[in-house]
Design an enzyme around this catalytic site. Structure first.
Site, PDB file in Angstrom:
ATOM      1  N   LYS A 163       0.863  -1.183   0.000  1.00 57.11           N
ATOM      2  CA  LYS A 163       0.000   0.000   0.000  1.00 57.11           C
ATOM      3  C   LYS A 163       0.895   1.228   0.000  1.00 57.11           C
ATOM      4  O   LYS A 163       1.937   1.213   0.672  1.00 57.11           O
ATOM      5  CB  LYS A 163      -0.829   0.030   1.296  1.00 57.11           C
ATOM      6  N   ARG A 211       6.382   1.682   6.990  1.00 55.55           N
ATOM      7  CA  ARG A 211       5.760   1.122   8.189  1.00 55.55           C
ATOM      8  C   ARG A 211       6.459  -0.202   8.492  1.00 55.55           C
ATOM      9  O   ARG A 211       6.530  -1.089   7.646  1.00 55.55           O
ATOM     10  CB  ARG A 211       4.285   0.868   7.933  1.00 55.55           C
ATOM     11  N   HIS A 237      -0.358  -1.048  16.564  1.00 49.61           N
ATOM     12  CA  HIS A 237      -1.146   0.141  16.168  1.00 49.61           C
ATOM     13  C   HIS A 237      -0.589   1.415  16.810  1.00 49.61           C
ATOM     14  O   HIS A 237      -1.312   2.394  17.001  1.00 49.61           O
ATOM     15  CB  HIS A 237      -2.627   0.038  16.620  1.00 49.61           C
ATOM     16  N   HIS A 245      -8.735   1.834  19.329  1.00 40.88           N
ATOM     17  CA  HIS A 245      -8.536   1.633  17.889  1.00 40.88           C
ATOM     18  C   HIS A 245      -9.300   0.363  17.520  1.00 40.88           C
ATOM     19  O   HIS A 245      -8.849  -0.752  17.800  1.00 40.88           O
ATOM     20  CB  HIS A 245      -7.036   1.491  17.584  1.00 40.88           C
ATOM     21  N   LEU A 246     -10.492   0.552  16.931  1.00 36.00           N
ATOM     22  CA  LEU A 246     -11.365  -0.592  16.659  1.00 36.00           C
ATOM     23  C   LEU A 246     -11.513  -0.781  15.154  1.00 36.00           C
ATOM     24  O   LEU A 246     -12.335  -0.134  14.505  1.00 36.00           O
ATOM     25  CB  LEU A 246     -12.739  -0.374  17.319  1.00 36.00           C
ATOM     26  N   GLY A 257      -8.395  -5.493  13.165  1.00 39.31           N
ATOM     27  CA  GLY A 257      -7.577  -5.696  14.361  1.00 39.31           C
ATOM     28  C   GLY A 257      -7.989  -4.597  15.319  1.00 39.31           C
ATOM     29  O   GLY A 257      -8.387  -3.521  14.869  1.00 39.31           O
ATOM     30  N   ARG A 281      -9.840 -12.448  15.358  1.00 41.22           N
ATOM     31  CA  ARG A 281      -8.934 -12.884  16.428  1.00 41.22           C
ATOM     32  C   ARG A 281      -9.651 -12.957  17.768  1.00 41.22           C
ATOM     33  O   ARG A 281     -10.486 -12.108  18.072  1.00 41.22           O
ATOM     34  CB  ARG A 281      -7.750 -11.912  16.560  1.00 41.22           C
ATOM     35  N   ASP A 291     -17.238  -8.793   9.509  1.00 39.94           N
ATOM     36  CA  ASP A 291     -17.494  -7.388   9.207  1.00 39.94           C
ATOM     37  C   ASP A 291     -18.676  -6.891  10.031  1.00 39.94           C
ATOM     38  O   ASP A 291     -19.754  -7.484  10.023  1.00 39.94           O
ATOM     39  CB  ASP A 291     -17.783  -7.229   7.706  1.00 39.94           C
ATOM     40  N   PHE A 292     -18.452  -5.758  10.715  1.00 37.87           N
ATOM     41  CA  PHE A 292     -19.468  -5.272  11.639  1.00 37.87           C
ATOM     42  C   PHE A 292     -20.741  -4.799  10.932  1.00 37.87           C
ATOM     43  O   PHE A 292     -21.816  -4.822  11.509  1.00 37.87           O
ATOM     44  CB  PHE A 292     -18.892  -4.153  12.524  1.00 37.87           C
ATOM     45  N   GLY A 348     -14.592   1.988  15.121  1.00 39.39           N
ATOM     46  CA  GLY A 348     -14.632   3.128  16.048  1.00 39.39           C
ATOM     47  C   GLY A 348     -15.125   4.401  15.388  1.00 39.39           C
ATOM     48  O   GLY A 348     -15.823   5.206  16.000  1.00 39.39           O
ATOM     49  N   ASN A 401     -16.968   4.556  12.469  1.00 42.06           N
ATOM     50  CA  ASN A 401     -18.217   4.448  11.685  1.00 42.06           C
ATOM     51  C   ASN A 401     -19.373   3.721  12.344  1.00 42.06           C
ATOM     52  O   ASN A 401     -20.504   3.868  11.914  1.00 42.06           O
ATOM     53  CB  ASN A 401     -17.925   3.714  10.369  1.00 42.06           C
ATOM     54  N   GLU A 419      -2.790   6.911   9.746  1.00 42.07           N
ATOM     55  CA  GLU A 419      -1.450   6.374   9.991  1.00 42.07           C
ATOM     56  C   GLU A 419      -0.447   6.848   8.936  1.00 42.07           C
ATOM     57  O   GLU A 419       0.706   7.107   9.247  1.00 42.07           O
ATOM     58  CB  GLU A 419      -1.523   4.840  10.038  1.00 42.07           C
TER      59      GLU A 419
HETATM   60  P1  ADP Z   1      -8.119  -2.787   9.329  1.00 41.81           P
HETATM   61  O1  ADP Z   1      -7.366  -1.540   8.899  1.00 41.81           O
HETATM   62  O2  ADP Z   1      -7.730  -3.314  10.659  1.00 41.81           O
HETATM   63  O3  ADP Z   1      -8.240  -3.824   8.261  1.00 41.81           O
HETATM   64  P2  ADP Z   1     -10.401  -0.988   9.417  1.00 41.81           P
HETATM   65  O4  ADP Z   1      -9.909   0.020  10.380  1.00 41.81           O
HETATM   66  O5  ADP Z   1     -10.508  -0.596   7.982  1.00 41.81           O
HETATM   67  O6  ADP Z   1      -9.622  -2.347   9.557  1.00 41.81           O
HETATM   68  O7  ADP Z   1     -11.842  -1.462   9.924  1.00 41.81           O
HETATM   69  C1  ADP Z   1     -12.582  -2.402   9.217  1.00 41.81           C
HETATM   70  C2  ADP Z   1     -13.915  -2.635   9.927  1.00 41.81           C
HETATM   71  O8  ADP Z   1     -14.622  -1.393  10.021  1.00 41.81           O
HETATM   72  C3  ADP Z   1     -14.819  -3.568   9.150  1.00 41.81           C
HETATM   73  O9  ADP Z   1     -14.888  -4.809   9.805  1.00 41.81           O
HETATM   74  C4  ADP Z   1     -16.174  -2.921   9.213  1.00 41.81           C
HETATM   75  O10 ADP Z   1     -17.012  -3.754   9.962  1.00 41.81           O
HETATM   76  C5  ADP Z   1     -16.010  -1.647   9.979  1.00 41.81           C
HETATM   77  N1  ADP Z   1     -16.724  -0.577   9.302  1.00 41.81           N
HETATM   78  C6  ADP Z   1     -16.285   0.183   8.279  1.00 41.81           C
HETATM   79  N2  ADP Z   1     -17.265   1.051   7.887  1.00 41.81           N
HETATM   80  C7  ADP Z   1     -18.342   0.810   8.672  1.00 41.81           C
HETATM   81  C8  ADP Z   1     -19.653   1.366   8.776  1.00 41.81           C
HETATM   82  N3  ADP Z   1     -20.070   2.339   7.984  1.00 41.81           N
HETATM   83  N4  ADP Z   1     -20.488   0.868   9.720  1.00 41.81           N
HETATM   84  C9  ADP Z   1     -20.075  -0.111  10.525  1.00 41.81           C
HETATM   85  N5  ADP Z   1     -18.856  -0.691  10.504  1.00 41.81           N
HETATM   86  C10 ADP Z   1     -18.002  -0.234   9.588  1.00 41.81           C
END
Ligand code: ADP
Length: 397
Positions: free
Chosen positions: A14, A91, A180, A208-209, A212, A241, A284-285, A334, A336, A385
């Site tokens: 990336k 990184r 993180h 940081h949610l 990970g 995890r 995925d949330f 966190g 969204n 980041e």
């Molecule tokens: P990483 O960088 O650790 O791969 P991210 O910080 O991109 O992860 O977070 C990904 C997570 O954020 C996904 O599992 C998703 O569930 C959640 N997410 C992203 N956008 C939304 C949203 N609009 N509503 C709810 N959850 C969201």
């Protein structure tokens, strides 16, 4: 200055090119399936649409050369020549105990990073391949290593030692490192700035949610504890995890299911968390929110268990700092996930904080989400980041 920020994984890379004077992202992109058939390069200039190209990348050097070609392309590029890249920020996941801050890369530093490879065998070697490819193609350009672990190196011994024989720390450096760090540092600083306060006068808990997830306790600008450990498996329940568990579970399941320790660890890393708790519904949330709303009880239970674990860590870190002034949410979930924040905050009223449900209905914006007059402030601060890596790179060049 123009800084190229590189985040290199084992089969992906990336990148962002950032003008650090205006803090503008000139271009960004992703190389996927490096060393595997079906390679793809996604490139995005400024605010333009993404451009996807199928291209084989047998190794990381090829990927970096494609990135440099894209950035200098007469039509789609953003710079005239490679001489417009003033520095590269890399990184690096694990800096062990050797690195408590970012550092200008030279041969000695590379050797020291390599010595940390054992602690992050999936990540560090890939990060180093990225560094070496960039050095090969841009030998004159200064490069900086920014470590995920560095910010947490200020933790006191009582926070980083595990309750196991000390010789394992002495011999193998088995301890909590935390990850993180770039995000926790950036978000803690922005929290203080946003509230118009001096970070030296603050106790901040950063959540940081993302896929990970980790929590950190930042007292007077210094990290005093964090939830991830020797590896990123410890702490919160995450997308896939497990987070904290009784270590005896490993042997118990291995015995019952006739699995090896390695197989169990793969399950704990890839098939657990909310994915495992929801019986495979999703990691995925967004999917879990939908499933829960449609009556999937395991999905609802997974979200509840997730929020409860985050709230317990917040309580622990308020104790670790003997108080807390601000609790900040960041990363995908966190920033969204309005419902997850609401669920977590429902446990925190004893701290003297109350969520403002209207203010909480935001996504990806810097804002306070607690009610006016709340003793402890609740905030959303989107993490960045790459910008943080670019700033740290400039500071050393
Ligand atoms: P990483 O960088 O650790 O791969 P991210 O910080 O991109 O992860 O977070 C990904 C997570 O954020 C996904 O599992 C998703 O569930 C959640 N997410 C992203 N956008 C939304 C949203 N609009 N509503 C709810 N959850 C969201």
């Amino acid at each position: 200055m123009n800084v190229l920020v590189i985040n290199c994984g084992s089969s992906s890379l990336k990148y962002q090119l950032i003008n650090t004077d205006s803090e503008e992202v000139l271009a960004k992109g992703l190389c996927e399936r490096i060393g595997i058939d079906g390679g793809m390069h996604t490139y995005q200039k400024g605010g333009s649409d993404k451009k996807k190209t199928d291209v084989e990348m047998p190794d990381h050097t090829k990927a970096v050369s494609l990135v440099l070609e894209a950035l200098t392309d007469p039509d789609d590029g953003v710079i005239d020549s490679l001489s417009s890249i003033d520095a590269v920020g890399h990184r690096i996941v694990h800096g062990g105990e050797k690195f408590s801050a970012s550092v200008l890369i030279d041969d000695e530093v590379l050797k020291a990073i390599e010595e940390c490879n054992d602690l992050a065998p999936l990540h560090n070697p890939a990060n180093l391949i990225g560094v070496n490819s960039c050095r090969e193609l841009m030998p004159e350009v200064p490069m900086v290593a920014v470590f995920d672990t560095a910010f947490h190196q200020t933790m006191p011994q009582k926070a980083y030692l595990y309750g196991i024989p000390y010789k394992y720390y002495r011999k193998y450096k088995v301890r909590r490192y935390g990850f993180h760090g770039t995000s926790h540092e950036y978000v803690a600083k922005r929290t203080a700035e946003f509230l118009g306060k001096d970070i030296k006068d603050m106790k901040i808990i950063v959540c940081h949610l993302g896929n990970g997830a980790s929590v950190s306790a930042v007292k007077e600008g210094i990290c005093v504890d964090t939830s991830m450990g020797l590896t990123p498996l410890e702490g919160l329940i995450m997308g896939t995890r497990s987070g904290d568990l009784d270590p005896a579970i490993l042997d118990y399941i291995a015995d019952k299911e006739n699995l090896t320790l390695k197989e169990i660890l793969t399950i704990l890393n890839k098939k657990s968390g909310v994915l495992g708790l929801s019986d495979g519904t999703s990691s995925d949330f967004r999917d879990l929110n939908e499933a829960a709303a449609a009556g999937n009880e395991l999905a609802a239970g997974a979200l509840e268990t997730y929020a409860y674990r985050v709230a317990k860590y917040i309580g622990a870190y308020a104790a670790a700092m003997n108080g807390v002034d601000a609790i900040t949410f960041t990363a995908g979930v966190g920033e969204n996930n309005v419902a997850a924040r609401e669920q977590i905050c429902s446990y925190l009223t004893y701290l003297g904080t109350e969520l403002d449900k209207e203010k909480n209905s935001v996504r990806g914006e810097e804002t306070v989400i607690s009610k006016d007059g709340s003793k402890v402030r609740l905030l959303v601060i989107p993490t960045d980041e790459e910008m943080s890596i670019a700033r740290q790179t400039v500071a050393l060049c």
